[in-house]
Design a protein around this motif. Sequence first.
Motif, short mmCIF file in Angstrom:
data_model
loop_
_atom_site.label_atom_id
_atom_site.label_comp_id
_atom_site.label_asym_id
_atom_site.label_seq_id
_atom_site.Cartn_x
_atom_site.Cartn_y
_atom_site.Cartn_z
N GLU A 25 47.96 37.24 23.73
CA GLU A 25 48.21 35.82 23.52
C GLU A 25 48.32 35.06 24.84
OE1 GLU A 25 51.64 35.26 21.16
OE2 GLU A 25 50.77 36.09 19.33
N ALA A 26 48.38 35.80 25.96
CA ALA A 26 48.48 35.13 27.26
C ALA A 26 47.30 34.20 27.45
CB ALA A 26 48.52 36.16 28.38
N ALA A 27 47.58 33.01 27.99
CA ALA A 27 46.55 32.00 28.12
C ALA A 27 45.51 32.40 29.15
CB ALA A 27 47.19 30.67 28.52
N VAL A 28 44.24 32.26 28.80
CA VAL A 28 43.13 32.45 29.74
C VAL A 28 42.16 31.30 29.52
CG1 VAL A 28 43.32 34.96 29.84
CG2 VAL A 28 41.86 33.91 28.10
N PRO A 29 41.46 30.88 30.56
CA PRO A 29 40.49 29.80 30.39
C PRO A 29 39.40 30.18 29.40
CG PRO A 29 40.94 30.21 32.72
CD PRO A 29 41.58 31.32 31.95
N ALA A 30 38.98 29.24 28.59
CA ALA A 30 37.95 29.49 27.59
C ALA A 30 36.68 29.99 28.27
CB ALA A 30 37.67 28.21 26.80
N GLY A 31 36.16 31.11 27.77
CA GLY A 31 34.91 31.65 28.30
C GLY A 31 35.05 32.44 29.57
N ALA A 32 36.24 32.49 30.17
CA ALA A 32 36.43 33.22 31.41
C ALA A 32 36.62 34.70 31.13
CB ALA A 32 37.64 32.68 32.16
N PRO A 33 36.34 35.57 32.10
CA PRO A 33 36.66 37.00 31.91
C PRO A 33 38.14 37.18 31.59
CG PRO A 33 35.28 36.68 33.86
CD PRO A 33 35.70 35.31 33.41
N HIS A 34 38.44 38.07 30.67
CA HIS A 34 39.81 38.27 30.25
C HIS A 34 39.96 39.65 29.62
CE1 HIS A 34 37.68 36.79 26.69
NE2 HIS A 34 38.59 37.42 25.96
N LEU A 35 41.18 39.97 29.22
CA LEU A 35 41.47 41.23 28.56
C LEU A 35 41.78 41.00 27.09
CD1 LEU A 35 43.82 42.98 31.16
CD2 LEU A 35 41.32 43.04 31.02
#
Length: 306
Positions: free
Chosen positions: A28-38
Amino acid sequence: MRRRFRLCVALVALALPGIAPVVLPASEAAVPAGAPHLVEMSRTAWRDGWVHFGGFSALWVSPDGSRFTVISDRGAFADGHFERTDGEIDAAVMGRHARLRGIDGVRLEGPDVDAEGLALDRDGRAYVSFENFHRVRRYDDLRGPAASVPSHPDFARFQQNSGIETLAMDAAGTLYAIPERSGGLRRPFPVYRLIGDAWDKSWTIPREGTFVPVDADFGPDGRFYLLERDFKWLGGFATRIRRFDVTPEGLVNETELLQTRFGDLDNMEGLAAWRDPEGRTRLTLVSDDNFFPLQQTLFVEYVVEG
């Protein structure tokens, strides 16, 4: 794990006896839309009756994700295997476990026990870093005696409980070591690389905010994955993972993959990267429970997206 963190957790528990750890999905941690994430795949509590169980501060996972090794900041190690359903962890089963030994073969005691970093080479030899008496040792077998590893003059100058938290080994067999403290909030963290018999100190990692390094690994994609931790008395622990490309000039193209809110996870201190059967990079994390009853040992696993 630094002893003042244990004191902080204890004080918070005494001051706020009605509060227990709140564990929310880290994805649920916020990440930018479309950015690499987990993307979180599983979260599993690990329990065992071994008297030295807990305090796990570093993690190794086999390239197929089936086996693991952890070390404890009370000078012990354990290995085992994961039970999985559809690739996700259902349980962790302990195998071998024992106290670590010194170069003389005697079990570590007193201030010499605080093992914090772990890396394995292609021959299965384990490299372990220790705080307080700041050093790196090699174990051909974690049940046996340690072997000496060259030191660097800086190691003796590290703060008592802020030494080499992070060890990682690249595909070429170069050992990387990063201390928990950089010496200033605007000062980069030094990256020590053991090249031959000497440590090179020409690389750094930028320091971003109040997070500090606690573990790292090289992924199957060749990138460097860094696990970092922050702590607040009235918030608990926060976790951040950054990824870097590795070039002859150093670690570049910093990408933040995860930053949790305080209290979302426990005290995540170990990280291992491996490739799953679908060809994706997975990151497995383990928490250090500080041998404190309101904390727990967790395995949390993610898939890297992007």
